[in-house]
Design a protein around this motif. Sequence first.
Motif, short mmCIF file in Angstrom:
data_model
loop_
_atom_site.label_atom_id
_atom_site.label_comp_id
_atom_site.label_asym_id
_atom_site.label_seq_id
_atom_site.Cartn_x
_atom_site.Cartn_y
_atom_site.Cartn_z
N PHE A 66 -82.37 -99.24 -13.62
CA PHE A 66 -82.08 -99.26 -12.18
C PHE A 66 -83.40 -99.14 -11.42
O PHE A 66 -84.26 -98.33 -11.76
N GLY A 67 -83.53 -99.97 -10.38
CA GLY A 67 -84.66 -99.86 -9.49
C GLY A 67 -84.28 -99.10 -8.23
O GLY A 67 -83.18 -98.55 -8.11
N VAL A 68 -85.17 -99.05 -7.28
CA VAL A 68 -84.84 -98.51 -5.95
C VAL A 68 -83.64 -99.29 -5.43
O VAL A 68 -83.62 -100.52 -5.50
N PRO A 69 -82.59 -98.62 -4.92
CA PRO A 69 -81.34 -99.34 -4.63
C PRO A 69 -81.35 -100.18 -3.36
O PRO A 69 -80.31 -100.70 -2.97
N LEU A 70 -82.49 -100.35 -2.73
CA LEU A 70 -82.60 -101.29 -1.62
C LEU A 70 -83.97 -101.94 -1.68
O LEU A 70 -84.95 -101.33 -2.12
N ALA A 71 -84.02 -103.20 -1.27
CA ALA A 71 -85.26 -103.97 -1.31
C ALA A 71 -85.99 -103.89 0.02
O ALA A 71 -85.40 -103.65 1.06
N LYS A 72 -87.30 -104.09 -0.04
CA LYS A 72 -88.12 -104.22 1.16
C LYS A 72 -87.96 -103.03 2.10
O LYS A 72 -87.68 -103.18 3.30
N VAL A 73 -88.14 -101.83 1.56
CA VAL A 73 -88.12 -100.62 2.40
C VAL A 73 -89.20 -100.76 3.46
O VAL A 73 -90.35 -101.09 3.15
N GLY A 74 -88.84 -100.50 4.70
CA GLY A 74 -89.81 -100.64 5.79
C GLY A 74 -90.65 -99.40 5.98
O GLY A 74 -91.88 -99.43 5.86
N LYS A 75 -90.00 -98.29 6.26
CA LYS A 75 -90.68 -97.01 6.44
C LYS A 75 -90.07 -95.98 5.48
O LYS A 75 -88.86 -96.00 5.24
N PHE A 76 -90.92 -95.11 4.97
CA PHE A 76 -90.48 -94.02 4.09
C PHE A 76 -90.86 -92.73 4.81
O PHE A 76 -91.99 -92.25 4.73
N ILE A 77 -89.90 -92.21 5.57
CA ILE A 77 -90.13 -91.08 6.47
C ILE A 77 -89.61 -89.81 5.82
O ILE A 77 -88.56 -89.82 5.17
N CYS A 78 -90.32 -88.71 6.00
CA CYS A 78 -89.91 -87.45 5.38
C CYS A 78 -89.87 -86.33 6.41
O CYS A 78 -90.66 -86.31 7.37
N ILE A 79 -88.98 -85.39 6.17
CA ILE A 79 -88.85 -84.19 6.99
C ILE A 79 -89.26 -83.00 6.15
O ILE A 79 -88.72 -82.80 5.05
N GLY A 80 -90.21 -82.21 6.63
CA GLY A 80 -90.72 -81.07 5.88
C GLY A 80 -90.06 -79.76 6.27
O GLY A 80 -89.61 -79.58 7.41
N LEU A 81 -89.98 -78.85 5.31
CA LEU A 81 -89.49 -77.48 5.54
C LEU A 81 -88.15 -77.46 6.26
O LEU A 81 -87.95 -76.71 7.21
N ASN A 82 -87.20 -78.27 5.77
CA ASN A 82 -85.92 -78.39 6.46
C ASN A 82 -84.84 -77.50 5.87
O ASN A 82 -83.67 -77.61 6.24
N TYR A 83 -85.19 -76.62 4.94
CA TYR A 83 -84.27 -75.60 4.44
C TYR A 83 -84.95 -74.25 4.68
O TYR A 83 -86.09 -74.05 4.26
N ALA A 84 -84.26 -73.34 5.34
CA ALA A 84 -84.88 -72.08 5.73
C ALA A 84 -85.40 -71.31 4.52
O ALA A 84 -86.49 -70.71 4.57
N ASP A 85 -84.65 -71.35 3.41
CA ASP A 85 -85.09 -70.60 2.23
C ASP A 85 -86.29 -71.25 1.56
O ASP A 85 -87.10 -70.57 0.94
N HIS A 86 -86.44 -72.57 1.69
CA HIS A 86 -87.64 -73.23 1.17
C HIS A 86 -88.85 -72.90 2.04
O HIS A 86 -89.95 -72.67 1.53
N ALA A 87 -88.66 -72.84 3.37
CA ALA A 87 -89.76 -72.45 4.25
C ALA A 87 -90.23 -71.03 3.90
O ALA A 87 -91.43 -70.76 3.86
N ALA A 88 -89.26 -70.15 3.62
CA ALA A 88 -89.60 -68.77 3.28
C ALA A 88 -90.40 -68.69 1.98
O ALA A 88 -91.39 -67.95 1.89
N GLU A 89 -90.01 -69.47 0.96
CA GLU A 89 -90.75 -69.43 -0.30
C GLU A 89 -92.14 -70.02 -0.15
O GLU A 89 -93.03 -69.73 -0.94
N SER A 90 -92.32 -70.87 0.87
CA SER A 90 -93.63 -71.45 1.15
C SER A 90 -94.48 -70.54 2.03
O SER A 90 -95.63 -70.85 2.32
N GLY A 91 -93.90 -69.41 2.47
CA GLY A 91 -94.62 -68.48 3.32
C GLY A 91 -94.81 -68.99 4.73
O GLY A 91 -95.76 -68.60 5.41
N LEU A 92 -93.90 -69.85 5.19
CA LEU A 92 -94.02 -70.47 6.51
C LEU A 92 -92.77 -70.21 7.34
O LEU A 92 -91.66 -70.10 6.79
N PRO A 93 -92.91 -70.11 8.66
CA PRO A 93 -91.73 -69.91 9.50
C PRO A 93 -90.87 -71.17 9.55
O PRO A 93 -91.37 -72.28 9.37
N ALA A 94 -89.58 -70.98 9.79
CA ALA A 94 -88.69 -72.13 9.96
C ALA A 94 -89.13 -72.92 11.19
O ALA A 94 -89.38 -72.35 12.25
N PRO A 95 -89.26 -74.22 11.09
CA PRO A 95 -89.74 -75.02 12.22
C PRO A 95 -88.74 -75.05 13.37
O PRO A 95 -87.53 -75.00 13.16
#
Length: 284
Positions: free
Chosen positions: A63-92
């Motif tokens: 199986f490959g990536v399930p869609l062709a010709k991806v335009g933008k690959f955008i990411c959201i950081g620290l979007n789980y409060a418990d992950h922000a805490a383990e990273s030592g950072l405040p929730a955004p």
Amino acid sequence: MRLVRYGRPGKEKPGLIDDEGKLRDLSGVIADIDAAALAPKSLRKLEKIAHTSLPRVRGNPRFGVPLAKVGKFICIGLNYADHAAESGLPAPKEPIVFMKAISALNGPDDPVMLPQGSKKTDWEVELGIVIGARAQYVSEADAHKFIAGYTVVNDVSEREYQLERGGTWDKGKGCDTFGPVGPWLVTPEDIYDVQDLDLYLELNGKRMQTGNTSTMIFTVAQIVSYLSKFMTLEPGDVIATGTPPGVGMGRKPQRFLKKGDTLRLGIAGLGEQQAEVIAWKAAK
């Protein structure tokens, strides 16, 4: 509906997984799973096809990536409060936005390759949103109208590059193979509640991440609406929505990927990825 692309890298064909879990070929119906196929009208037409009438694909193709010709690959950081805490950072207070290079895209079970000199390559299981219609300044209430479906993303990250080499996060996120996506693109009608999906990741058979999208700081609708105020979202754009706790950087002691490690990760209803970690090698 579970859409896939299968076959050798660069030669993938469109397909779908039927109700019995069998792979069916779609190449006689559409050229590829691209922006045109992701349009709401096109998806409705595909849904009306009797899936058992489509040719059955034998064997176990890649199986490959399930869609062709991806335009933008955008990411959201620290979007789980418990992950922000383990990273030592405040929730955004607002979504943290960064981009992964399109060249990082990788099939769901293809090897994850450590970049040269990597010291701190890490894992992040994430819910991915696939955009199906052009979105500008959309409301949270209307955000669902612009979503073609959902998928599994592993936001592989080199933490030294990301956090210790100056500048933005992007250079720790965009290395080759750092964006496994798939195995499937699942259309919204097949998901009861996108804000109640279990996520998991195992390293060498040991559970590292366990989470649920109910603990996201910013919901899917909020993310799509927010991003559409800063950039036009186009069909085929992929948005990774953040990871739950359990990444290597947050563990005590820290644990990062090395050659020979194996990753298994997935999201309820969206399928599973399995990948081996390999040393860097030049592309052919």
